[in-house]
Design a protein around this motif. Structure first.
Motif, PDB file in Angstrom:
ATOM      1  N   VAL A  18       0.839  -1.202   0.000  1.00 50.88           N
ATOM      2  CA  VAL A  18       0.000   0.000   0.000  1.00 50.88           C
ATOM      3  C   VAL A  18       0.871   1.248   0.000  1.00 50.88           C
ATOM      4  CG1 VAL A  18      -1.623   1.356   1.372  1.00 50.88           C
ATOM      5  CG2 VAL A  18      -1.995  -1.098   1.068  1.00 50.88           C
ATOM      6  N   SER A  19       1.880   1.277   0.866  1.00 56.83           N
ATOM      7  CA  SER A  19       2.764   2.438   0.959  1.00 56.83           C
ATOM      8  C   SER A  19       3.504   2.676  -0.353  1.00 56.83           C
ATOM      9  CB  SER A  19       3.767   2.235   2.098  1.00 56.83           C
ATOM     10  OG  SER A  19       4.672   3.313   2.172  1.00 56.83           O
ATOM     11  N   ASN A  20       4.007   1.602  -0.949  1.00 58.40           N
ATOM     12  CA  ASN A  20       4.780   1.736  -2.182  1.00 58.40           C
ATOM     13  C   ASN A  20       3.915   2.228  -3.335  1.00 58.40           C
ATOM     14  OD1 ASN A  20       7.352   1.182  -3.714  1.00 58.40           O
ATOM     15  ND2 ASN A  20       5.964  -0.174  -4.820  1.00 58.40           N
ATOM     16  N   ILE A  21       2.717   1.650  -3.467  1.00 60.13           N
ATOM     17  CA  ILE A  21       1.815   2.072  -4.554  1.00 60.13           C
ATOM     18  C   ILE A  21       1.426   3.534  -4.383  1.00 60.13           C
ATOM     19  CG2 ILE A  21      -0.505   1.767  -5.500  1.00 60.13           C
ATOM     20  CD1 ILE A  21      -0.220  -1.223  -4.969  1.00 60.13           C
ATOM     21  N   THR A  22       1.132   3.924  -3.151  1.00 59.12           N
ATOM     22  CA  THR A  22       0.645   5.281  -2.887  1.00 59.12           C
ATOM     23  C   THR A  22       1.702   6.344  -3.149  1.00 59.12           C
ATOM     24  OG1 THR A  22      -0.801   4.368  -1.179  1.00 59.12           O
ATOM     25  CG2 THR A  22      -0.461   6.747  -1.165  1.00 59.12           C
ATOM     26  N   THR A  23       2.946   6.054  -2.834  1.00 59.47           N
ATOM     27  CA  THR A  23       4.008   7.061  -2.950  1.00 59.47           C
ATOM     28  C   THR A  23       4.713   7.034  -4.306  1.00 59.47           C
ATOM     29  OG1 THR A  23       5.579   5.521  -1.907  1.00 59.47           O
ATOM     30  CG2 THR A  23       4.451   7.101  -0.473  1.00 59.47           C
ATOM     31  N   ASP A 141      10.279  14.043  -5.939  1.00 66.28           N
ATOM     32  CA  ASP A 141       9.868  14.427  -4.590  1.00 66.28           C
ATOM     33  C   ASP A 141       8.347  14.455  -4.543  1.00 66.28           C
ATOM     34  OD1 ASP A 141       9.766  15.287  -1.978  1.00 66.28           O
ATOM     35  OD2 ASP A 141      10.144  17.391  -2.461  1.00 66.28           O
ATOM     36  N   PHE A 142       7.737  13.285  -4.546  1.00 68.26           N
ATOM     37  CA  PHE A 142       6.274  13.210  -4.496  1.00 68.26           C
ATOM     38  C   PHE A 142       5.796  13.457  -3.075  1.00 68.26           C
ATOM     39  CE2 PHE A 142       2.282  10.843  -3.969  1.00 68.26           C
ATOM     40  CZ  PHE A 142       1.516  11.524  -4.907  1.00 68.26           C
ATOM     41  N   SER A 143       4.891  14.432  -2.906  1.00 74.26           N
ATOM     42  CA  SER A 143       4.432  14.821  -1.562  1.00 74.26           C
ATOM     43  C   SER A 143       2.922  15.025  -1.515  1.00 74.26           C
ATOM     44  CB  SER A 143       5.132  16.119  -1.130  1.00 74.26           C
ATOM     45  OG  SER A 143       4.781  17.188  -2.007  1.00 74.26           O
ATOM     46  N   PHE A 144       2.169  14.416  -2.442  1.00 71.56           N
ATOM     47  CA  PHE A 144       0.716  14.583  -2.515  1.00 71.56           C
ATOM     48  C   PHE A 144       0.343  16.060  -2.585  1.00 71.56           C
ATOM     49  CE2 PHE A 144      -3.793  13.729  -1.454  1.00 71.56           C
ATOM     50  CZ  PHE A 144      -4.000  12.632  -2.271  1.00 71.56           C
ATOM     51  N   GLY A 145       1.181  16.829  -3.284  1.00 70.06           N
ATOM     52  CA  GLY A 145       0.900  18.243  -3.524  1.00 70.06           C
ATOM     53  C   GLY A 145       1.447  19.209  -2.509  1.00 70.06           C
ATOM     54  N   VAL A 146       1.886  18.727  -1.353  1.00 70.09           N
ATOM     55  CA  VAL A 146       2.231  19.628  -0.245  1.00 70.09           C
ATOM     56  C   VAL A 146       3.463  20.480  -0.558  1.00 70.09           C
ATOM     57  CG1 VAL A 146       3.005  19.719   2.163  1.00 70.09           C
ATOM     58  CG2 VAL A 146       1.144  18.168   1.489  1.00 70.09           C
ATOM     59  N   ARG A 147       4.508  19.894  -1.136  1.00 71.41           N
ATOM     60  CA  ARG A 147       5.752  20.633  -1.395  1.00 71.41           C
ATOM     61  C   ARG A 147       5.867  21.110  -2.842  1.00 71.41           C
ATOM     62  NH1 ARG A 147       7.676  16.566   2.054  1.00 71.41           N
ATOM     63  NH2 ARG A 147       8.266  15.255   0.276  1.00 71.41           N
ATOM     64  N   ALA A 227      -0.276   5.213   6.698  1.00 68.40           N
ATOM     65  CA  ALA A 227       0.532   5.922   7.702  1.00 68.40           C
ATOM     66  C   ALA A 227       2.006   5.893   7.324  1.00 68.40           C
ATOM     67  CB  ALA A 227       0.319   5.290   9.079  1.00 68.40           C
ATOM     68  N   ASP A 228       2.461   4.752   6.802  1.00 75.65           N
ATOM     69  CA  ASP A 228       3.849   4.639   6.361  1.00 75.65           C
ATOM     70  C   ASP A 228       4.101   5.538   5.151  1.00 75.65           C
ATOM     71  OD1 ASP A 228       6.500   3.192   6.526  1.00 75.65           O
ATOM     72  OD2 ASP A 228       5.920   2.710   4.460  1.00 75.65           O
ATOM     73  N   ALA A 229       3.102   5.651   4.274  1.00 77.95           N
ATOM     74  CA  ALA A 229       3.243   6.520   3.102  1.00 77.95           C
ATOM     75  C   ALA A 229       3.430   7.974   3.530  1.00 77.95           C
ATOM     76  CB  ALA A 229       2.024   6.379   2.194  1.00 77.95           C
ATOM     77  N   LEU A 230       2.650   8.429   4.512  1.00 78.29           N
ATOM     78  CA  LEU A 230       2.812   9.793   5.015  1.00 78.29           C
ATOM     79  C   LEU A 230       4.220   9.995   5.572  1.00 78.29           C
ATOM     80  CD1 LEU A 230      -0.600  10.320   6.859  1.00 78.29           C
ATOM     81  CD2 LEU A 230       0.195  11.589   4.864  1.00 78.29           C
ATOM     82  N   HIS A 231       4.714   8.993   6.300  1.00 72.79           N
ATOM     83  CA  HIS A 231       6.068   9.083   6.861  1.00 72.79           C
ATOM     84  C   HIS A 231       7.106   9.131   5.749  1.00 72.79           C
ATOM     85  CE1 HIS A 231       9.403   8.450   9.628  1.00 72.79           C
ATOM     86  NE2 HIS A 231       9.837   7.495   8.822  1.00 72.79           N
ATOM     87  N   THR A 232       6.924   8.302   4.719  1.00 73.29           N
ATOM     88  CA  THR A 232       7.869   8.270   3.597  1.00 73.29           C
ATOM     89  C   THR A 232       7.910   9.613   2.873  1.00 73.29           C
ATOM     90  OG1 THR A 232       7.547   5.891   3.278  1.00 73.29           O
ATOM     91  CG2 THR A 232       8.413   7.135   1.405  1.00 73.29           C
ATOM     92  N   MET A 233       6.737  10.227   2.698  1.00 76.62           N
ATOM     93  CA  MET A 233       6.670  11.515   2.005  1.00 76.62           C
ATOM     94  C   MET A 233       7.099  12.675   2.907  1.00 76.62           C
ATOM     95  SD  MET A 233       3.197  11.211  -0.334  1.00 76.62           S
ATOM     96  CE  MET A 233       2.115  10.683   1.006  1.00 76.62           C
TER      97      MET A 233
END
Length: 340
Positions: A18-23, A141-147, A227-233
């Motif tokens: 899940v984390s890998n796919i999401t990030t 640097d994928f950050s779901f838009g934040v950066r 949760a891991d994806a958020l930490h990775t990003m």
């Protein structure tokens, strides 16, 4: 005890998946794919090869005014019941400025070209980039838009395009667009099917895009993976929430959403509020068709832009209505854009 260890390993593997796919956003087929030749006919130019770190983007020029010479036509095909057909043509318009258009999760700049063509037909310059971590942009640097704004703001300031500046974002790109609009003090912001916060949005997307996997995947694995994806990003879920960002925006904001989005929760857009925020809801659209500038959406955006600039509302010139030579549907410069 071995089966307990095996189960734990399996669940850990699910969370990692899940984390890998999401990030690592994949690349979906674009709504509109244009060859270099067609790009030129629509007055759009690829900025050229992108060597990391850089922003890959397309630049569009305002179309000639309706009646002043031949102009292209963008034909739209919307997969609905019954199917809808539409077209974007040249307009009599006094609007000017620059529109920056940002695609959503897993999308490329070509997914925003249909809206870019609409803005060009109204007199705007357009800049359509691939976001960091997506498409051909050489910034991993994928950050779901934040950066994204930290990279897009200096890129935009180097382009030298005229104001007023309108930032447009679709889906996750709405988060990028909001941060960018605040950073560069844009004159207006348009959000198309804006994303809810990361945890809510990704769970909704998982159920839509992977219904079988979502039923099989334990909720604990999904929660752990996200949760891991958020930490990775290196971001928090709160940073992906548009509500506090929009609540302090004094610039005009237009939110265009669907009655039944299909991906984002239907009650999400109504929670977005701000001092100069306007909501428009479309009964026949969904998350994906909002990426296409159909007539009802063009009319609403024409009105909003005219009020923002204090100018007359643009008037579209359809095939056969203008002696200046617009080609209209089926013309040699026509091209189709269709939803998936």
């Amino acid at each position: 005890m071995k089966w307990i260890a095996a189960a734990a390993l399996l669940l850990s593997g699910c969370a990692s998946m899940v984390s890998n796919i999401t990030t690592h956003p994949g690349h979906k087929a674009p709504y509109l794919a244009l060859t270099p030749g067609l790009l030129a006919k629509f007055h759009i130019q690829d900025a050229g090869p992108c060597q990391a770190p850089c922003i890959a983007f397309d630049r569009g020029q305002p179309w000639p005014q309706a009646g002043s010479g031949p102009t292209p036509t963008l034909q739209l095909e919307i997969d609905s019941d019954p199917p809808r057909h539409d077209q974007v043509t040249a307009a009599q318009s006094q609007l000017t400025g620059t529109a920056i258009l940002l695609p959503g999760y897993g999308e490329s700049r070509q997914d925003m070209l249909a809206w870019a063509i609409y803005f060009q037909s109204r007199g705007f310059h357009t800049l359509v980039p691939d976001l960091p971590g997506q498409g051909a942009t050489g910034i991993d640097d994928f950050s779901f838009g934040v950066r994204d704004a930290s990279y897009l703001a200096p890129w935009f300031q180097a382009q030298g395009t005229p104001g007023p500046v309108i930032v447009v974002g679709h889906s996750m790109g709405a988060i990028s667009a909001t941060y960018l609009a605040k950073t560069i003090h844009a004159d207006g912001l348009v959000l198309l099917a804006p994303s809810s916060p990361f945890l809510e949005a990704t769970q909704g997307a998982a159920h839509f895009f992977f219904p079988t996997l979502s039923r099989w995947l334990p909720a604990s694995s999904l929660d752990s993976g996200l949760a891991d994806a958020l930490h990775t990003m290196g971001i928090s879920n709160a940073q992906t929430d548009l509500r506090p960002l929009l609540a302090t925006m004094t610039q005009p904001v237009l939110v265009m959403s669907a009655s039944h989005d299909g991906v984002i929760a239907d009650d999400w857009p109504a929670t977005l509020q701000g001092p100069a925020l306007t909501q428009r809801t479309f009964a026949r659209d969904n998350h994906f068709t909002l990426a296409l500038p159909t007539q009802d959406k063009r009319q609403q955006l024409d009105l909003w832009l005219a009020r923002l600039e204090g100018k007359p509302v643009p008037v579209e010139i359809h095939k056969g209505a203008d002696p200046g030579g617009d080609k209209g549907a089926g013309g040699e410069d026509g091209v189709n854009a269709a939803t998936r």
